[in-house]
Design an enzyme around this catalytic site. Sequence first.
Site, PDB file in Angstrom:
ATOM      1  N   GLU A  44     -10.482  -1.214  -7.620  1.00 16.83           N
ATOM      2  CA  GLU A  44     -10.238   0.111  -8.498  1.00 16.83           C
ATOM      3  C   GLU A  44     -11.028   0.973  -7.539  1.00 16.83           C
ATOM      4  OE1 GLU A  44     -11.282   2.122 -12.889  1.00 16.83           O
ATOM      5  OE2 GLU A  44     -11.602  -0.299 -12.336  1.00 16.83           O
ATOM      6  N   LYS A 125      -4.881   5.276 -13.845  1.00 15.52           N
ATOM      7  CA  LYS A 125      -5.161   4.613 -15.048  1.00 15.52           C
ATOM      8  C   LYS A 125      -4.672   5.331 -16.315  1.00 15.52           C
ATOM      9  CE  LYS A 125      -9.219   2.870 -15.193  1.00 15.52           C
ATOM     10  NZ  LYS A 125     -10.928   2.511 -15.362  1.00 15.52           N
ATOM     11  N   CYS A 161      -7.403  -1.656 -14.063  1.00 15.72           N
ATOM     12  CA  CYS A 161      -8.285  -2.089 -15.012  1.00 15.72           C
ATOM     13  C   CYS A 161      -8.165  -2.033 -16.407  1.00 15.72           C
ATOM     14  CB  CYS A 161      -9.662  -1.395 -14.386  1.00 15.72           C
ATOM     15  SG  CYS A 161     -11.264  -2.273 -15.025  1.00 15.72           S
TER      16      CYS A 161
END
Length: 596
Positions: A44, A125, A161
């Site tokens: 990430e 995300k 994530c």
Amino acid sequence: MPQLRIALAQTNPVVGDLSANADALVAWTRRAADRGAHLVVFTEMFLTGYPVEDLVLRTSFVDASIATLEAVAARLAEEGLGEVPVVAGYVDRSGLAPRAGQPKGAPLDAAALLHRGRVVTRTAKHHLPNYGVFDEYRYFVRGDRLPIFRLHGVDVAIAVCEDLWQDGGPVAAVAQAGAGLLVVPNASPYEREKDDVRLELCANRAREAGCALAYANQVGGQDELIFDGDSIVVGADGELIARAGQFREELLVTDLELPAADPAARPGTFPVDAQDGTTITVERLELSAEPLPTYTPEPPVVAPRLDDLEEVYSALVLGTRDYFTKNGFRSVILGLSGGIDSALTATIAADAVGPDRVHVVLMPSRHSSDHSVGDARDLVERQGSHARLVPIEGIVDAFEKEVDLHGLAAENLQARVRGMLLMGLSNEHGHLVLTTGNKSELATGYSTLYGDSAGGFAPIKDVLKTTVWDLSRWRNAQAGREGDLLHPFAVPPIPENSITKEPSAELRPGQRDTDSLPPYDVLDRLLADYVEHDMGKNDLVTAGHDPELVARVIRLVDLAEYKRRQYPPGPKITPKNFGRDRRLPITNRWRETPAT
């Protein structure tokens, strides 16, 4: 079934060093290509480092992130690596109007697919964590796209994530759209015993999505945070296939047999219900429709797990080393008293940067015992660090001649003289000053502001006193063992007397820690419940803690908030550290009500 060889690049980026991170991306991709990988997954926000905090509020930084992504995509092709698809994290921006405090074009915690010299697709995300050490709602807006790209006849999806840690979102979308593999770039910070939680999480999400899952996690230290790696590959049934080691950079290469993509699922976009109150747009892409010829797979790698104390100690060493290295220090300095806290801190420093870069100063006062100086000298001989003796009695006497101090003020003067000496030597020689306070002391205010709190980094700041002893015994037991990956001391690095003697600050004759604090085994259990689990007074009493002790310790902890706010950063190893995790007001009249 089609085969794919995937490579998870468990790497240690540096926040803000986009050029070096791009160089690392090319180098690790080359290593993966040399091993025949068909897909490389980085972590990430790899190109920017993670977390970037308020850097993301600067338009210049976001611009640089996007430009670096596009440049590294072209560079991969120029260096003969363009045929290997790469998934990498970076910071992007959306077309949405920014919230207050954000730059024009709201930032995205993004990931991109690089192939044949270009950025093929981008995603961001979806779930933004806003708890514990995370402030992502402050910085980012939510992503709403799920890329699924066809690679050698397998459909591969990308999520980022936190999208695994929350229900709904991309995992739910994958379950509806269908994929053979879900790859997930991560920057998941270390906490004690978190590796088992991650494995269970990945297994559950793989079963929910109905596909194999590859979880690539960052490694390294970033200020207070430590990232332990522990990258994982699980099958669609949730069974572990491969696992990288902890606290080290590693290229985890794994061969997978995966279901063939549905030939009726063609490139294009369509909406799906994310089952969290939002809609996600699925974007199907095709890189290569035909499966690879069958090849002989490599056996999967499953790294052994570290035991609890080795895991904690490795985290402290990595956090100290990366703070030292990434901030450009050449040496460290600390006060060595002969007690257990400074002994463990010196040992962590020696393991992190080498004893030749560790400088210790013995600063006995009129109240220091002979065994304290002897134990400190013993440690220096065992570890081979640089040492100097600076008695402080004369300095303290000169100060007291000019200013009349008594009681606690006089005791604290000794600690402040020591802090002044360490900071002076730091200024003169460029050393990083390490403080030696533990979490039990910081919690209860059992430290001297501008004295033993003076420094630049605090290796055992998040370590309770009982754990300090446990770690010291564990480290001594490793000395001389074959395969000791830390500094291979031939003899136990910590003198046994430093471990076994009763702890004392030695600021007055006959002083013991238990004059001011309850026994540490009792205190630490109470501190864990109050500080790390946020129990109130009634809950603490219900949990079995003594009511009088509860009231006393709560008062000590609450009144010491101003001291902790001025303490240096240190590695986080518990679910709630003093720093990013636990943020209480200094000016605060709330007090827990009496237990009933």
